[in-house]
Structure formats: C-alpha cells, structure tokens
Scaffold this active site. Structure first.
Site, PDB file in Angstrom:
ATOM      1  N   TRP A 176      -3.151  30.445 -14.978  1.00  5.34           N
ATOM      2  CA  TRP A 176      -4.090  29.883 -15.910  1.00  5.34           C
ATOM      3  C   TRP A 176      -5.031  29.066 -15.180  1.00  5.34           C
ATOM      4  O   TRP A 176      -4.699  28.118 -14.803  1.00  5.34           O
ATOM      5  CB  TRP A 176      -3.411  29.387 -17.314  1.00  5.34           C
ATOM      6  CG  TRP A 176      -4.337  29.065 -18.188  1.00  5.34           C
ATOM      7  CD1 TRP A 176      -4.497  29.791 -19.420  1.00  5.34           C
ATOM      8  CD2 TRP A 176      -4.887  27.870 -18.504  1.00  5.34           C
ATOM      9  NE1 TRP A 176      -5.424  29.192 -20.431  1.00  5.34           N
ATOM     10  CE2 TRP A 176      -5.648  27.842 -19.774  1.00  5.34           C
ATOM     11  CE3 TRP A 176      -5.158  26.424 -17.986  1.00  5.34           C
ATOM     12  CZ2 TRP A 176      -6.361  27.083 -20.361  1.00  5.34           C
ATOM     13  CZ3 TRP A 176      -5.800  25.568 -18.511  1.00  5.34           C
ATOM     14  CH2 TRP A 176      -6.508  25.857 -19.703  1.00  5.34           C
ATOM     15  N   ARG A 215       2.495  32.374 -20.231  1.00  7.52           N
ATOM     16  CA  ARG A 215       1.966  31.147 -19.586  1.00  7.52           C
ATOM     17  C   ARG A 215       0.524  30.973 -18.990  1.00  7.52           C
ATOM     18  O   ARG A 215      -0.149  30.110 -18.736  1.00  7.52           O
ATOM     19  CB  ARG A 215       2.887  30.412 -18.418  1.00  7.52           C
ATOM     20  CG  ARG A 215       4.513  30.335 -19.041  1.00  7.52           C
ATOM     21  CD  ARG A 215       5.444  29.889 -17.979  1.00  7.52           C
ATOM     22  NE  ARG A 215       4.996  28.602 -17.578  1.00  7.52           N
ATOM     23  CZ  ARG A 215       5.470  27.422 -18.076  1.00  7.52           C
ATOM     24  NH1 ARG A 215       6.341  27.649 -19.035  1.00  7.52           N
ATOM     25  NH2 ARG A 215       5.074  26.355 -17.679  1.00  7.52           N
ATOM     26  N   ASN A 229       2.194  25.221 -10.203  1.00  6.96           N
ATOM     27  CA  ASN A 229       1.718  24.967 -11.718  1.00  6.96           C
ATOM     28  C   ASN A 229       1.473  23.511 -11.619  1.00  6.96           C
ATOM     29  O   ASN A 229       2.321  22.725 -11.691  1.00  6.96           O
ATOM     30  CB  ASN A 229       2.972  25.481 -12.426  1.00  6.96           C
ATOM     31  CG  ASN A 229       2.784  25.107 -13.864  1.00  6.96           C
ATOM     32  OD1 ASN A 229       1.660  25.149 -14.393  1.00  6.96           O
ATOM     33  ND2 ASN A 229       4.000  25.166 -14.509  1.00  6.96           N
ATOM     34  N   GLY A 230       0.314  23.170 -12.199  1.00 12.69           N
ATOM     35  CA  GLY A 230       0.119  21.563 -12.407  1.00 12.69           C
ATOM     36  C   GLY A 230      -1.171  21.480 -12.050  1.00 12.69           C
ATOM     37  O   GLY A 230      -2.058  22.356 -11.689  1.00 12.69           O
ATOM     38  N   GLU A 265      -3.570  25.843 -40.528  1.00 16.12           N
ATOM     39  CA  GLU A 265      -2.613  26.694 -39.558  1.00 16.12           C
ATOM     40  C   GLU A 265      -3.172  28.290 -39.635  1.00 16.12           C
ATOM     41  O   GLU A 265      -3.257  28.878 -38.637  1.00 16.12           O
ATOM     42  CB  GLU A 265      -1.043  26.506 -39.822  1.00 16.12           C
ATOM     43  CG  GLU A 265       0.000  27.456 -39.401  1.00 16.12           C
ATOM     44  CD  GLU A 265      -0.122  27.442 -37.756  1.00 16.12           C
ATOM     45  OE1 GLU A 265      -0.711  26.315 -37.017  1.00 16.12           O
ATOM     46  OE2 GLU A 265       0.589  28.225 -37.079  1.00 16.12           O
ATOM     47  N   GLU A 268      -7.309  31.970 -33.202  1.00 16.45           N
ATOM     48  CA  GLU A 268      -6.722  32.222 -31.515  1.00 16.45           C
ATOM     49  C   GLU A 268      -6.636  33.564 -31.389  1.00 16.45           C
ATOM     50  O   GLU A 268      -6.450  33.769 -30.212  1.00 16.45           O
ATOM     51  CB  GLU A 268      -5.600  31.306 -31.391  1.00 16.45           C
ATOM     52  CG  GLU A 268      -4.323  31.341 -32.244  1.00 16.45           C
ATOM     53  CD  GLU A 268      -3.386  30.286 -31.967  1.00 16.45           C
ATOM     54  OE1 GLU A 268      -3.478  29.559 -31.269  1.00 16.45           O
ATOM     55  OE2 GLU A 268      -2.373  30.244 -33.044  1.00 16.45           O
ATOM     56  N   CYS A 300       0.413  28.501 -16.143  1.00 22.62           N
ATOM     57  CA  CYS A 300       1.018  29.169 -14.764  1.00 22.62           C
ATOM     58  C   CYS A 300       2.424  29.343 -14.971  1.00 22.62           C
ATOM     59  O   CYS A 300       2.963  28.520 -15.254  1.00 22.62           O
ATOM     60  CB  CYS A 300       0.474  28.352 -13.713  1.00 22.62           C
ATOM     61  SG  CYS A 300      -0.897  28.192 -13.332  1.00 22.62           S
ATOM     62  N   LYS A 351      -4.581  30.424 -36.715  1.00 20.57           N
ATOM     63  CA  LYS A 351      -3.918  31.688 -36.339  1.00 20.57           C
ATOM     64  C   LYS A 351      -5.046  32.684 -36.216  1.00 20.57           C
ATOM     65  O   LYS A 351      -5.144  33.496 -35.189  1.00 20.57           O
ATOM     66  CB  LYS A 351      -2.890  32.153 -37.389  1.00 20.57           C
ATOM     67  CG  LYS A 351      -1.509  31.586 -37.434  1.00 20.57           C
ATOM     68  CD  LYS A 351      -0.698  31.839 -36.351  1.00 20.57           C
ATOM     69  CE  LYS A 351      -0.942  30.803 -35.194  1.00 20.57           C
ATOM     70  NZ  LYS A 351      -0.279  29.718 -34.812  1.00 20.57           N
ATOM     71  N   HIS A 365     -18.126  19.155 -49.946  1.00 15.80           N
ATOM     72  CA  HIS A 365     -18.763  18.035 -49.182  1.00 15.80           C
ATOM     73  C   HIS A 365     -19.204  18.540 -47.880  1.00 15.80           C
ATOM     74  O   HIS A 365     -19.293  18.039 -46.979  1.00 15.80           O
ATOM     75  CB  HIS A 365     -17.696  16.680 -48.748  1.00 15.80           C
ATOM     76  CG  HIS A 365     -17.228  15.875 -49.866  1.00 15.80           C
ATOM     77  ND1 HIS A 365     -18.120  15.349 -50.779  1.00 15.80           N
ATOM     78  CD2 HIS A 365     -16.008  16.087 -50.564  1.00 15.80           C
ATOM     79  CE1 HIS A 365     -17.267  14.791 -51.667  1.00 15.80           C
ATOM     80  NE2 HIS A 365     -16.146  15.302 -51.666  1.00 15.80           N
ATOM     81  N   LYS A 425       0.490  29.768 -23.765  1.00 18.53           N
ATOM     82  CA  LYS A 425       1.644  29.140 -24.419  1.00 18.53           C
ATOM     83  C   LYS A 425       1.738  27.819 -24.382  1.00 18.53           C
ATOM     84  O   LYS A 425       2.130  26.911 -25.149  1.00 18.53           O
ATOM     85  CB  LYS A 425       2.683  30.124 -24.493  1.00 18.53           C
ATOM     86  CG  LYS A 425       3.880  29.718 -25.289  1.00 18.53           C
ATOM     87  CD  LYS A 425       4.097  30.807 -26.471  1.00 18.53           C
ATOM     88  CE  LYS A 425       4.891  30.337 -27.648  1.00 18.53           C
ATOM     89  NZ  LYS A 425       4.386  30.155 -28.683  1.00 18.53           N
TER      90      LYS A 425
HETATM   91  C1  G6P Z   1      -0.709  25.898 -27.012  1.00 19.31           C
HETATM   92  C2  G6P Z   1      -0.132  26.883 -27.765  1.00 19.31           C
HETATM   93  C3  G6P Z   1       0.063  26.621 -29.209  1.00 19.31           C
HETATM   94  C4  G6P Z   1       0.899  25.390 -29.343  1.00 19.31           C
HETATM   95  C5  G6P Z   1       0.262  24.218 -28.633  1.00 19.31           C
HETATM   96  C6  G6P Z   1       1.165  23.012 -28.538  1.00 19.31           C
HETATM   97  O1  G6P Z   1      -2.082  25.474 -27.567  1.00 19.31           O
HETATM   98  O2  G6P Z   1      -0.899  28.032 -27.604  1.00 19.31           O
HETATM   99  O3  G6P Z   1       0.592  27.543 -30.072  1.00 19.31           O
HETATM  100  O4  G6P Z   1       1.005  25.150 -30.815  1.00 19.31           O
HETATM  101  O5  G6P Z   1       0.156  24.473 -27.221  1.00 19.31           O
HETATM  102  O6  G6P Z   1       2.503  23.510 -27.769  1.00 19.31           O
HETATM  103  P1  G6P Z   1       4.011  22.832 -27.808  1.00 19.31           P
HETATM  104  O7  G6P Z   1       4.733  23.519 -27.168  1.00 19.31           O
HETATM  105  O8  G6P Z   1       3.789  21.559 -27.674  1.00 19.31           O
HETATM  106  O9  G6P Z   1       4.235  23.170 -29.397  1.00 19.31           O
END
Ligand code: G6P
Length: 613
Positions: free
Chosen positions: A75, A27, A101-102, A486, A493, A2, A490, A509, A608
């Site tokens: 969100w 956000r 927000n929260g 990672e 997501e 949010c 990527k 395994h 994010k």
């Molecule tokens: C969300 C974002 C990711 C990020 C994660 C942790 O899931 O989409 O890209 O890695 O949060 O966020 P931070 O801000 O703590 O690195």
C-alpha cells in the site's frame, strides 16, 4: 498497511508466500513481489504492479524452486504504485533483499549520506534506503548481517516491520519490528513470518509475536531474539485458537458478505462466557485490577479511527446514559497532534479492530505518558494496542478480512455496552431491574440480527433501484446518529458514491439544500425517544421531493406512507438499536457496490489496517 510474508524450511517457499500474500492482500494491494534464492548465488526478486494474482500470473513460467523466500503486498506511501517501487528491494550489490511495512521518517537524510557513499537507488521508496543502509553498515563495520541490521535500527526513525534475506546464507532470515506487527510461526524445522497470523495458521498454531525493538534471527533452523540494545530476550510462544475456516469465504461471494452474515454468531461469541442473563451474570475477565478506575472515572476519553470511532460515538451515548460519566470521543489522529488536557488517572478507552492503527497507537502512548489508564477494545488478539493497554476486552469477532468493517463494529458495540453495564451496575447508576432487562435484551440481539439478514433479498431489490445515484444522505438521531455516519461511510468506501451522514435535525442547517428528486435519503427512524422528531424530518425531505428509504421498527405504518421504501427491523431497547439498525445499511452498501462492479473486499486506495499516520 502492506503485508509481509517470509518462509524458511523444507517446503517450497513460493507456495507458502503466494498463498500468504493472498491472505494479507486486505492490507494493501497496489503491487506485490517476492524474493527467493533460486540457486546459490542467485537471489532473485520478482515484482509487479497490481494485485497478487497479477504477480502470480507473471510468475507462471518461472523456476521458483527455493526453500527460503520473502514476499510483500504493498500500500504505497513513498513513491507511486509501480513495478520498481514494489518490494522486495535489493541492496546495491543485489546480495541482500528486504521487505518493509511502515515508514522511515529520516529516510531523506539517510539517503543523502548513502548517495555520498556512492549508492545508486532504483526506486523512490524509503524501504530501498533501509536495505542500502544495512548494506553500508555491514561493509564499513565489517560485521555480521544481524549486527548490521541492529545498528541500522538504532539509527532509523519511524515505524517498521522488516524481513531481510541474504544471497550468501540460504538458511538465514532476519526480522525486526517497531510499530508495525510481525508474527513468527514455529513449525517443525520451519519458520513462517507474517504481518498477522492468517498466512501461518494452516501450518502451525505456535507463534511468537515480536515486540517493538526486537530482532528475530532465524539461522540454521533456530530462532533467537535480541533487542536493539543487543540484549537477548526469551521468545514467548503462544498457541493460537484461530481456525482455518474463519479466514476463508465459506461459500460467500465476498468476505464482506460473509462477515455481515456472521454477525449473529460473532455477537454471541463476544458475549460467550461473559454474560448470563438468567443469573444476572456479567464478567469481563480482562478488566479486573483497574476496574475501579473505570467506576471512579471523572471522565472517559474514547480514542479511535474510522468505523471504530463510530462505535465510540454510540458508546458515548450509552456511557453517559447508564454510567453518568462524561465521555469525549476523539479522532486519534487529531488528539495526538494537539495538546490534550489529560490528568493522572483519566480513563481512556481505545477502540480498534486491528489493534495496529498507527494514530490510535500513538494517541494511546501520549495519553499513557500523561498518566491515563488505558482500556483496549480490540479484535486482533496479541495486537499492539491490546498489548500497550493496561487492561481491556477483546471483541472476539474472528478475523475480519473485508476492508469495510462490519462484524467488528457490532462486536465493538457489544463489548462497549457490556463495559458500560458493568460500570453502571457497580456504581449503582441503574436499577437492578433495568440492568437485568439489558442483559436479557443483549442476549436477544443475535436473533434480531438474524431477522434483519432475512431481508437480504428486499435490500438487494432496493439497491438495484438506487445504484446509479451519485449522492446519498444518511440521517439519524440519538443512538442512530452514529449509525447514519457508519451507513454513509460504508457506502462511500466500497461503492465510491458520495455519501454524508448527519444528525437528522442538523439537516436544516445545510444538507437540506442538496435535496431534490434525485437525492436518496436514508433515515434510520426506529421507534425511540426521538421518533416524532425524526418523522417531522422525513416530512421535510418528502416535501422537497427527496427519495426516502427508511429503516423503521417492525409494523410502523406511519413512515410506510411517507417513504419510497421502508426496511422493517425488530424492536429492541433504544440503547441497543445500533446493533440491529446498522445491518441493513451494511447490506445496502454491499449490494450497491457489487451492482456497480466495485471490488468490495478491496476498495480502491483503502487498506484494512492503517499502520502509517
Ligand atoms: C481503516 C479501515 C476501517 C477501520 C479503520 C480503523 O480505515 O479501512 O475499516 O475502521 O481503519 O481501524 P481499526 O483497526 O483501528 O479499527
């Protein structure tokens, strides 16, 4: 999670708010809304399911003239994304409006009390309960709005950043925070409030970061701050160094692509003023007083989520190799809900791009309460995690807007490597010669990343061939194992293709059962200490007709003969390989997602900054 924006001053509030919401859309982007004071006695809320652009279109023919307003991009947590659940929310008499927000954890019991008092709710949200609660207190205590907000805050349990406006006062905004970020921009006779500084920076660089339990009252052109105990506090005004260009796309189609291409610069920025290979100089200004705690640590716990957790995994290997200190890498969300063994003086390194991730923040608080020393590795200056840490080092990657983290990851690796080198050098667990070699090679990384970026067209070509796959496997060993995780993250997501990352040897395994002629398998197989082993793993996949794409070291002829495609990256020190080998995987997922028509900067269901647990 949010985004909130509010404005009061001499400008048209709508213009400031809508622009700000677009900057904060990373956000959350399931619905958006604004409240403005169209005229005396006319506090109007407009809200719409969908993106900020949908709200903007809906508002095209409306009269939006007002010098005060609040806006929100959502969100969803409580209640599905729709027009009614979108913010702002009115009080029952529609004379107050709130953005939030929260999460209010005790909203159900508050709601029950309010229902008993005759309140009627339109939405399913906890936020609507919040504003009705404030209204109810104001009515029953016959107090001012700011006092009603304060009293309400002493009763709500959970996390919040809120802004409240009132029909009866065109020059009043009340804001508060606990656990969710809120920044106040100070202009000339005008004030901007937002979840981060990006909506503010084009108007002013003077800001105040609100602290937990603080309430900001902006009334008749003046800002005052008090805490929920009713004790006034003095605003600490900071000057931001952020440039407007850093939060715009700069000619790139997407923020994600821009941020991938920024990496040579962001990695250099991260080392600037800290590392000088010629003189063997490595200084981290944010780690001084507690530096000896790191050097003498019996063990280090890394706490993080998502991509930052992957950076922690790479750092585990680096710290153990260079510093000979045992490292545990924990998902913050798991750590906080068990009964972890933490001793007085244990060292925690918390890694977070946003510095606001709720689980990481709560895990830090838990570790801190048991006597751990916290080092924060954050990107966002002034963020909550940066502030609750004892010491730390910023990654200085600049604002990361694309939801899929790219440049923040490589900057995290750079900072964590510098910390490890500093500790190892002090402890004497590496030789002076090795230490110097590392510094030189770290300085070379930006130009090596630059070389990988030159492969963009080749990677785009490969993406086109594999874009219809429904599954992908990513395999790596040693330092490249977290890179495999990672790479898979990527891809899933942003392209919604199912992808798994595995240590290559674990393939036998389980995942090997998945391999057939349809399955793309991405190997990160650079020439390092496990090269021969991973070559065998490639052969195992090829023998089962898997389709191998391999990230290899330049001039590797052996793997070229086995794989469908190789992507050649410059050689570097094994410990630093992830900084280079992750880049082609970022580009591969980017191009596949774009070709599949996905919104790479705002992937579905993601946000994010995850400020709810
Ligand atoms: C969300 C974002 C990711 C990020 C994660 C942790 O899931 O989409 O890209 O890695 O949060 O966020 P931070 O801000 O703590 O690195």
């Amino acid at each position: 999670m949010c985004g909130i924006v509010a404005y009061v001053g001499h400008r048209q509030a709508y213009e400031v708010i809508i622009k700000g919401l677009k900057r904060l859309e990373y956000r959350g982007y399931d619905s958006a809304g604004i409240a403005i004071l169209e005229s005396e006695d006319n506090l109007t809320v407009y809200k719409k399911k969908g993106k900020v652009a949908d709200l903007e279109e809906f508002l095209e023919d409306k009269n939006l003239s007002s010098n005060i307003g609040i806006g929100h991009t959502r969100w969803a947590t409580h209640g599905e994304p729709n027009d009614v659940n979108a913010h702002p929310h009115y009080s029952s008499h529609k004379d107050l409006a709130l953005i939030h927000n929260g999460i209010i954890e005790n909203y159900a019991s508050l709601k029950q009390d309010l229902l008993n008092h005759g309140h009627i709710f339109e939405s399913e949200t906890d936020s609507e309960v919040f504003i009705h609660f404030i209204e109810d207190i104001k009515k029953h205590q016959m107090c001012s709005l700011d006092e009603a907000v304060r009293l309400a805050l002493t009763k709500v349990v959970g996390a919040y950043a809120i802004v409240v406006m009132s029909k009866s006062d065109p020059n009043l905004l009340i804001a508060a925070r606990k656990g969710s970020p809120l920044v106040i921009g100070l202009g000339k006779d005008e004030f901007f409030l937002a979840s981060d500084a990006t909506p503010i920076i084009e108007y002013t660089n003077e800001v105040v970061y609100l602290n937990d339990y603080e309430i900001a009252i902006i009334k008749d052109g003046k800002l005052s701050i008090k805490n929920t105990q009713d004790i006034p506090t003095t605003p600490y005004i900071q000057t931001l160094e952020m440039e407007l260009e850093t939060i715009e796309k700069g000619g790139f189609e997407h923020f994600m692509l821009k941020e991938i291409f920024e990496q040579p610069r962001s990695i250099s920025d991260c080392m600037r003023g800290r590392l000088g290979a010629v003189k063997g100089h490595l200084v981290l200004g944010g780690i001084r007083e507690y530096a000896n705690k790191l050097e003498n640590a019996d063990r280090i716990i890394m706490l993080a989520c998502g991509t930052s957790w992957h950076a922690g995994l790479v750092a585990e290997y680096i710290f153990e190799e260079l510093c000979r200190i045992p490292v545990e890498v924990e998902y913050a969300s798991e750590f906080r809900y068990r009964n972890p063994v933490i001793k007085e003086g244990d060292v925690v390194i918390a890694i977070s791009q946003s510095g606001e991730t709720a689980d990481t923040l709560a895990a830090i608080e838990l570790a801190k309460s048991k006597g751990a020393i916290i080092f924060g590795v954050c990107n966002v200056v002034g963020s909550s995690i940066a502030r609750v840490s004892h010491e730390g080092a910023y990654t200085h990657a600049g604002p990361e807007i694309g939801v899929a983290s790219t440049k923040a990851f490589t900057a995290q690796l750079t900072v964590l490597t510098m910390i490890a080198l500093r500790v190892a050098h002090k402890k004497g667990t590496i030789t002076e010669r090795k230490y110097r070699e590392f510094l030189v090679e770290l300085e070379n990384i930006p130009s090596k990343v630059e070389k990988v970026l030159e492969l963009n067209d080749q990677i785009k070509y490969i993406a086109d061939l594999y874009k219809h796959a429904s599954n992908f496997l990513y395999l790596g060993r040693g330092y490249n194992f977290p890179v495999a995780l990672e790479g898979a993250l990527k891809l899933k997501e942003i392209s919604y293709i199912h992808a798994e990352g595995y240590p290559a040897a674990e393939m036998k395994h389980g995942p090997i059962a998945l391999i057939d002629e349809e399955m793309p398998v991405v190997f990160i197989a650079t020439k390092d200490s496990s090269y021969e082993k991973i070559v065998s793993n490639i052969q195992e996949v090829v023998a089962r007709k898997g389709r191998v794409i391999a990230i290899v070291t330049e001039n590797d002829e052996l793997i070229k003969d086995m794989a469908e495609f190789v992507i050649e990256i410059p050689a570097t020190n094994e410990l630093l390989t992830p900084l280079v080998s992750v880049v082609p995987l970022q580009l591969l997922s980017y191009h596949i997602a774009v070709m599949r028509g996905c919104n790479v900067d705002q992937p579905r269901n993601l946000a994010k900054s995850v400020t709810v647990e």
